[in-house]
Design an enzyme around this catalytic site. Structure first.
Site, PDB file in Angstrom:
ATOM      1  CB  CYS A  62     -12.958  -2.114   6.817  1.00 56.49           C
ATOM      2  SG  CYS A  62     -12.982  -3.217   8.514  1.00 56.49           S
ATOM      3  CB  CYS A  84      -0.769   0.151   1.282  1.00 53.20           C
ATOM      4  SG  CYS A  84      -2.117  -1.568   1.101  1.00 53.20           S
ATOM      5  CE  LYS A 142     -14.090   3.539   6.770  1.00 56.26           C
ATOM      6  NZ  LYS A 142     -15.444   3.535   6.477  1.00 56.26           N
ATOM      7  CG  HIS A 190      -6.499   1.829   0.242  1.00 56.74           C
ATOM      8  ND1 HIS A 190      -5.368   2.456  -0.355  1.00 56.74           N
ATOM      9  CD2 HIS A 190      -6.087   0.656   0.969  1.00 56.74           C
ATOM     10  CE1 HIS A 190      -4.211   1.679  -0.043  1.00 56.74           C
ATOM     11  NE2 HIS A 190      -4.599   0.451   0.869  1.00 56.74           N
TER      12      HIS A 190
END
Lengths: 389, 389
Positions: A210, A84, A332, A336
């Site tokens: 998540c 990431c 969030k 992502h």
């Protein structure tokens, strides 16, 4: 040594896209070049972050394909993969190349299509993401990333008394910020009750603790100060970049909730920039899970160790608070798309430091910090940007 | 600017291995550190090349995992993926970091497990490799890499009269060289008749015109001249690194058989090193298919344009000939574990320039050149090394 500047920034909305990777990347890269006022002919390298297109859609050797698509064929191209933290590392290397005089104008970007709608579904995407956990000690146990960050957060709860309500406050804040960001994957607000009522993904995380799997792309143009001074674009100064790793398996980490690589990378970035946590006005950090934000605010020195949870609940990290964290909505709420996330943080900071962030503008934002994490909190890059106006 | 040196080199045998990726990499990296006389504590970065472990074995974020395995956790780690040119680009960036004074001692390596015995089989590996072809214009047609290089080679045959027998001579030469290399995947010689009698993979290539899928790892230690002077190891000087791309789809290339990115990268490397093709004593080049070697000898200026085929047949590129090409056996006979190939070329050249290459030693080898290609001949890195003794 030359000073490196960001002179242009662009990104797509994060969410669900039907574009191919080259088209999606172009939708960030061309606006970044336009913003910089730089022609494609002037670009002398492409530094690309893409984490998992091989596994997701059977695509590799992506950087030259994107360069061909943008009319940049010929320039040296490279793809970085560091989970990431992928595109932050591409950015770091572009900055280093400009600082050393190896390149003058570099296009840096990240792109990923990982929304379940892209065709894989949530289960398969969770397994693909888990390829970034440790292959010998972790993956065989079935550990995926909600579990990785749940373990780190449980430890923090045990040590400091952090509560699920405090974690939920992080989600509430970042959804509120995201509702002010037209490029966010999630544009709606949530409540502590809604978070806590959601299904448990990995204890202590409920669904809204998540971040989502998103499609998206982000790009910045990095040049030397000399080149920047010849452009009309408002530059942002790259004052410091830190990069550190930690031992990978969680079970081997000396103090899992401390996220040592973040502390090491932050120390390097602060030292290079000649600033400290108190000087930072706006932060974009890697809140892949609400607990990750709590740990990061402490590791970066923004909040006292152990106080990340209460600080979020008290609004200290909200827009208008003591140190606004993730005004974009963060991973969030903004979303992502793995390989695009690191550069997207820099796009947000560039807009903040230019005073162009609209409804989510942090007042008097002169120093911005980005924190981008990869794998088992094992890779961290921290970047300090400063307004050059 | 600092001068960069290779001070240590190590590699595994290329072929079929049962080791995990971390163990396989350690079998190259630890000998490289030993060869350099450098402790793990002195290493300040890991630059890793790995092309396809995500697709092959569901493994990403590999660089920090390898660093943890070697006792290097903490240092900045990065993984590069640029198809078959992957680890040469990792090496280039390590060299640039040392030249700029950003790092003093860098471990650079590549690792890949892609032998069919690793579990995927030849068909699946061919499809995985094809992820490096163009996703919009080529993959949907069913084009895989034997076909890509067959198209380039057919064009060369059409333009210059290159024959299948001449291509076979490349295979014969590289198998002969490989039979002298204890680390080669294939240790046996072949004949023109045996090559031509083999099944056609993609016209004009028979089975023995194609390199194998291999498992393997290679590593070098790169330091500044200052650090090198404090070590007992015999250094090799990195005199020039060139890196260019070409437009990706074959159909868009102006002159496919010219492999423009190789010419551009070679020009950069020669200029940086202050040498020309006539000064080169030993070459490791990217002979993924016999036709690729013919094109590369011309693109690098070693052989006159159009004469690559006859030159191979006349022994001009053999050990003992005018310009020995692929004394290691090349990808053809030494093997091709994708992400390890670029650094393995540098390991061979380091041994050649030190006079340590045993039965395959090139006499009076003072200047070596490596040519590593990725994708549709779209990425090329060329490196010039010189004996520092």
């Amino acid at each position: 040594m030359h000073d490196a500047h960001i002179v242009g920034a662009g990104m797509t909305r994060f969410g669900v896209h039907e574009s191919t990777l080259p088209d999606l990347f172009a939708d960030a890269a061309l606006p970044a070049l336009d913003d910089a006022g730089v022609d494609a002919d002037a670009v002398d390298a492409l530094y690309l972050g893409n984490a998992m297109s091989g596994q997701i859609e059977g695509e590799s050797h992506l950087a030259p394909t994107l360069a061909s698509h943008l009319g940049l064929a010929g320039v040296p191209c490279q793809r970085f993969e560091d989970a990431c933290a992928t595109s932050s590392n591409a950015f770091k290397h572009a900055v280093r190349a400009v600082e050393a005089g190896q390149h003058d104008v570099v296009l840096v970007g990240g792109v990923e299509r990982c929304s379940p709608e892209t065709g894989k579904g949530t289960g398969a995407m969770t397994r693909i993401f888990a390829s970034a956990a440790h292959g010998t000690y972790e993956r065989p146990t079935g550990l995926t990333f909600p579990g990785v960050f749940a373990l780190l957060t449980k430890r923090h709860m045990h040590e400091h008394g952090t509560t699920e309500e405090q974690l939920a406050e992080v989600a509430v804040k970042n959804h509120r910020h995201g509702s002010l960001n037209p490029r966010a994957h999630f544009g709606k607000e949530t409540t502590v009750e809604e978070v806590l009522d959601g299904p448990v993904v990995a204890d202590p995380f409920h669904l809204h603790d998540c971040c989502p799997f998103s499609d998206g792309a982000a790009a910045v143009v990095v040049t030397s100060a000399e080149v920047a001074s010849e452009l009309d674009a408002e530059p942002v100064s790259v004052s410091g970049v830190g990069h550190a790793t930690d031992i990978v398996p969680i079970a081997d980490k000396a103090h899992p909730s401390v996220t040592q690589s973040a502390r090491d990378a932050a120390g390097q970035a602060y030292e290079a920039a000649g600033v400290g946590p108190d000087d930072v006005d706006v932060v974009e950090l890697h809140d892949c899970f609400t607990g990750a934000e709590v740990l990061a605010t402490e590791a970066l020195g923004l909040i006292e160790d152990g106080q990340g949870g209460p600080a979020a609940a008290a609004g200290r990290t909200s827009l208008g608070g003591e140190i606004p964290v993730n005004p974009s909505g963060g991973l969030k709420a903004k979303g992502h798309p793995i390989g695009a996330t690191g550069v997207a943080q820099l796009v947000e900071l560039t807009e903040q430091l230019r005073g162009d962030a609209g409804d989510r503008q942090v007042e008097a934002a002169d120093v911005g910090l980005a924190h981008n994490l990869g794998g088992d909190a094992a890779t961290t890059l921290v970047t300090v940007l400063e307004a050059a106006r």
